[in-house]
Design a protein around this motif. Structure first.
Motif: not given
Length: 335
Positions: A126-141
């Motif tokens: 879903g779009a909301a979960d995908a955006r949340k995951r994108a934010a986590e990945l931004m922080e991870l990298v």
């Protein structure tokens, strides 16, 4: 090594030759000519060689951005080379790629949030979960999650490559094909991106196929090294053996061009200068493809193509690059 995560066997890719002005088809180009190797979970294999040797084409066939002409690619026990796109989709989440030029690989019309989320959206998240995951990945990298709504041109080259890495990690892959991921970056930024990739490998248990022409970078990040020339692997083995005691004359010549930090050692060592350019894959030489440039070439090199065999400890014939031990495709290897 146990059961390999990735097993490549006799991989071949042939492209049609250019047509002449009269409309006649040119000779086909054999970009990859029988490549075989295995890769274990959490391992890094470096593919190195001069430009045009077929290493990037090999990487693109592994992730099925290019379809092999022949040969097999087996990932986690499943032969994926012959799967349709629909059949391949469940496997794609575990098999991702990082490209050489970060700006060319990022859609300039999409926000970073959309770029990183896209693999998840394709897999049905879903779009909301995908955006949340994108934010986590931004922080991870190492990027700021608040910058998700910016566009690629608003980031530096190193930051853009971090975005590309974040996108490749969106679906929690097990294998990442990194196609010259630092060659377009400044030296100081290269070190930062390499550090990031090593950190991610430790934390996430990733396996890498690391494609590069910079042997210094490959020595740092890889467990094993495969040297390619004219579409074929000419030497493969643990990096300590390949770098410490190169068996193939081409490997020896490549390593002799790597700068040494000690000026005295740099002045004292032997430099091997290869004459001429690599032959065209549209018209490869008979026998060993390296013999026109090899200082050790003899008559057998001009007539018989050498097969990969284990070198050292007797040098018995082997089953190719997938077998264990250090191997070289040379009639007269450095034992």
């Amino acid at each position: 090594m146990g059961e390999p995560l990735l097993s490549v066997r006799d991989l071949v890719k042939t492209f049609p030759g250019r047509r002449s002005r009269a409309g006649r088809a040119g000779a086909p180009i054999r970009a990859v000519d029988g490549v075989s190797f295995d890769l274990g979970a959490g391992e890094t294999l470096g593919l190195v060689g001069e430009s045009g040797c077929g290493k990037s084409t090999t990487g693109r066939m592994i992730v099925r951005l290019l379809d092999p002409t022949s040969g097999t690619v087996t990932f986690d026990g499943t032969e994926i080379g012959g799967l349709s796109q629909a059949q391949l989709r469940p496997h794609r989440r575990h098999l991702q790629m990082v490209f050489q030029d970060p700006y060319s690989s990022l859609n300039p019309r999409q926000t970073v949030a959309r770029i990183i989320s896209e693999p998840l959206l394709v897999q049905g998240t879903g779009a909301a979960d995908a955006r949340k995951r994108a934010a986590e990945l931004m922080e991870l990298v190492g990027l700021i999650p608040e910058h998700l709504d910016r566009y690629p041109h608003e980031f530096s080259g190193g930051q853009a490559q971090r975005i590309g890495i974040a996108r490749s990690l969106a679906t929690s892959p097990r294998l990442v094909i990194a196609d010259e991921p630092v060659s377009a970056l400044d030296v100081s930024i290269q070190a930062q991106v390499v550090n990031l990739m090593e950190q991610l490998q430790r934390e996430l248990g990733l396996a890498y196929v690391f494609i590069a022409h910079d042997l210094s970078v490959v020595k740092r990040v890889c467990d094993r090294v495969a040297v390619m020339y004219l579409g074929r692997i000419v030497e493969i083995g643990d990096k300590a053996e390949v770098y410490g005691r190169p068996a193939h004359p081409y490997t020896k010549a490549l390593l002799s061009a790597v700068p040494l930090p000690d000026p005295a050692a740099e002045r004292a060592r032997e430099r091997i200068v290869l004459l001429g350019d690599p032959p065209s894959p549209a018209n490869p030489p008979a026998g060993c493809g390296f013999h026109p440039r090899c200082p050790k070439a003899q008559e057998v090199c001009r007539t018989e193509r050498p097969l990969l065999r284990i070198v050292g400890a007797g040098g018995a014939a082997s089953g190719g690059a997938a077998a264990g031990g250090r191997q070289a495709a040379c009639h007269f290897p450095e034992e």
